[in-house]
Design an enzyme around this catalytic site. Sequence first.
Site, PDB file in Angstrom:
ATOM      1  N   GLU A  52       0.841  -1.202   0.000  1.00 53.53           N
ATOM      2  CA  GLU A  52       0.000   0.000   0.000  1.00 53.53           C
ATOM      3  C   GLU A  52       0.877   1.253   0.000  1.00 53.53           C
ATOM      4  OE1 GLU A  52      -2.831   0.008   3.223  1.00 53.53           O
ATOM      5  OE2 GLU A  52      -3.817   1.825   2.474  1.00 53.53           O
ATOM      6  N   ASN A 199     -12.398  -1.288  -0.766  1.00 55.72           N
ATOM      7  CA  ASN A 199     -11.639  -1.882   0.333  1.00 55.72           C
ATOM      8  C   ASN A 199     -12.295  -1.469   1.647  1.00 55.72           C
ATOM      9  OD1 ASN A 199      -9.046  -2.866   1.795  1.00 55.72           O
ATOM     10  ND2 ASN A 199      -9.301  -0.754   2.511  1.00 55.72           N
ATOM     11  N   GLU A 200     -12.528  -2.424   2.507  1.00 51.92           N
ATOM     12  CA  GLU A 200     -13.118  -2.135   3.819  1.00 51.92           C
ATOM     13  C   GLU A 200     -14.237  -1.103   3.670  1.00 51.92           C
ATOM     14  OE1 GLU A 200     -10.117  -1.599   6.903  1.00 51.92           O
ATOM     15  OE2 GLU A 200      -9.423  -3.648   6.599  1.00 51.92           O
ATOM     16  N   TYR A 266      -6.816  -8.990  11.489  1.00 53.83           N
ATOM     17  CA  TYR A 266      -5.498  -8.662  12.042  1.00 53.83           C
ATOM     18  C   TYR A 266      -5.381  -9.226  13.449  1.00 53.83           C
ATOM     19  CZ  TYR A 266      -4.363  -5.512   8.196  1.00 53.83           C
ATOM     20  OH  TYR A 266      -4.044  -4.997   6.959  1.00 53.83           O
ATOM     21  N   GLU A 323      -6.146  -9.220   3.595  1.00 47.08           N
ATOM     22  CA  GLU A 323      -5.321  -8.530   4.601  1.00 47.08           C
ATOM     23  C   GLU A 323      -5.295  -9.384   5.855  1.00 47.08           C
ATOM     24  OE1 GLU A 323      -5.898  -4.327   5.369  1.00 47.08           O
ATOM     25  OE2 GLU A 323      -6.449  -3.976   3.277  1.00 47.08           O
ATOM     26  N   GLN A 372       2.172  -6.182   5.490  1.00 42.88           N
ATOM     27  CA  GLN A 372       2.336  -5.822   4.103  1.00 42.88           C
ATOM     28  C   GLN A 372       3.743  -6.237   3.676  1.00 42.88           C
ATOM     29  OE1 GLN A 372       1.061  -1.858   3.034  1.00 42.88           O
ATOM     30  NE2 GLN A 372      -0.831  -2.017   4.188  1.00 42.88           N
TER      31      GLN A 372
END
Length: 519
Positions: A52, A199-200, A266, A323, A372
């Site tokens: 990103e 995204n999200e 996460y 992710e 990432q």
Amino acid sequence: MKKTITLCILGLGVWGFAALTAVAQPTTNRLVIHADQGRYTISRMIYGHFAEHLGRCIYEGIWVGEDSPIPNTRGIRNDVVEALRRIKVPVLRWPGGCFADEYHWKDGVGPRHERPARINTHWGGVIENNHFGTHEFFDLCEQLGAEPYVAVNVGSGTVQEMMEWIEYITSDSRSAMAEWRRKNGRQAPWRLPYVGIGNESWGCGGNMTPEYYSDLYRQFSTFVKNFSGNRIYKIACGANGADYRWTEVVMQRAGRHLDGISLHHYTIPTGDWGRKGSATRFGEDQYHGALRRALEMETLVRRHGEIMDRYDPQKRVGLIVDEWGIWTDVEPGTNPGFLYQQNSMRDALIAGLTLNIFNRHCDRVRMANIAQMVNVLQAMILTDGEKMILTPTYHVFEMYTVHHDATLLPTDLTCADYTFQGQSIPGLSVSASRNREGVIHVSLCNLHPEQPAELQAELQGARVNRIQGRLLTADSVQAHNTFDRPDRVRPVAFDGAQPTERGFRVTLPPRSVVVLALQ
Ligand code: AHR
């Protein structure tokens, strides 16, 4: 199951756990590998990555510019590409993340000095000079040998903008967009196999409800066109962790229009986003907490998969975990908006156990992208100017390349728990596969920070004559590589496994990731 009781004292420093271990009963860990039952392929896309425009991921970590003294090819640093080629990066997701929903691709094409400066409002409010754009991203993918996965802007972009981007990238025609690409230096269209639509969208991508997003998805995805023989796999924005309702609604309302639906999860060591815990200075509470939370991936994948099964029993639609990884506090003294964190042996174990989960669920999990690639969150690589180090997580990705596109072999594992302050997790993690040459690979993690684990494995439908092994471990779970000591955590040859009549036995060192090749 017989249990091992571990009493741990914290407070003797964070550089190891002073464990007072009371072994209640000897424990026999048992594994059955069904070598006669392989049915699903472990897509190599499970070993995908995410880069990103955030902190020093793209700028410095990947892109240094053509005039940089750091050796580069058309502005992309050679040392990083060379290291990433060794882990066979299969797919790369870009440009975000939250950044994707404020990215306007036309800012990032044409002569670099003419590209507009924008504010990266999500990540530190820094100036984004747009020097790394579409051409640079596709060049990076070509240098890596990776498939491109582009996340398009739904939150603040338009359908037209998205349509034109796809036309710019993939059309071989004489259209205005294709001609503009040629004018900007690229004659042939690129192949674009994966597009993520927003995204999200439940958060930074627009704070939408699943109902509203499903309608937007249907609208945007209608205009994702296949030009000049290119075929796009369309990925809808999926759930935030255990938000099962999101998956339910999107599958119900838009399921037949999508090829994949994403999932983000996460691992926050403390479970508290406001005080996540240090990447390297932690006690057993945060060690155990991090593993426990990483293991939640199994439940997430299973339960989202069960919802998908109701709408898609043929398993046409992929669950795309685009992710995942550990998210700690940033390194002291660094920009909080840059998400720069160190990477320890704990991270290696999280990578190992998570990839084992994805392998075991490869009937539904078709792609995953760790967050990432460089200098951000659970990175493969850390850079400091011209210097570069490989993280323990990098080494796990390298060791697990043996599973890429191999056939999953189902496994049954019975093992002792690793218990801390009344909370238990399985002490071991495993997955197994057979590659095209017939070699069986078994990846094992011993999650216990202090105790070795004996494992008896039975192989059904195959015999073991010879075993080769590789081991990643360190003197503590906090151990990590630094620019002064870049090889503190690195894989070594392992001879702790022996063939037996029915399979093999192995002694796994504490806090270890082991990959065995059985022939
Ligand atoms: O990976 C960092 C951020 O985490 C991404 O931009 C966003 O999608 C997620 O919340």
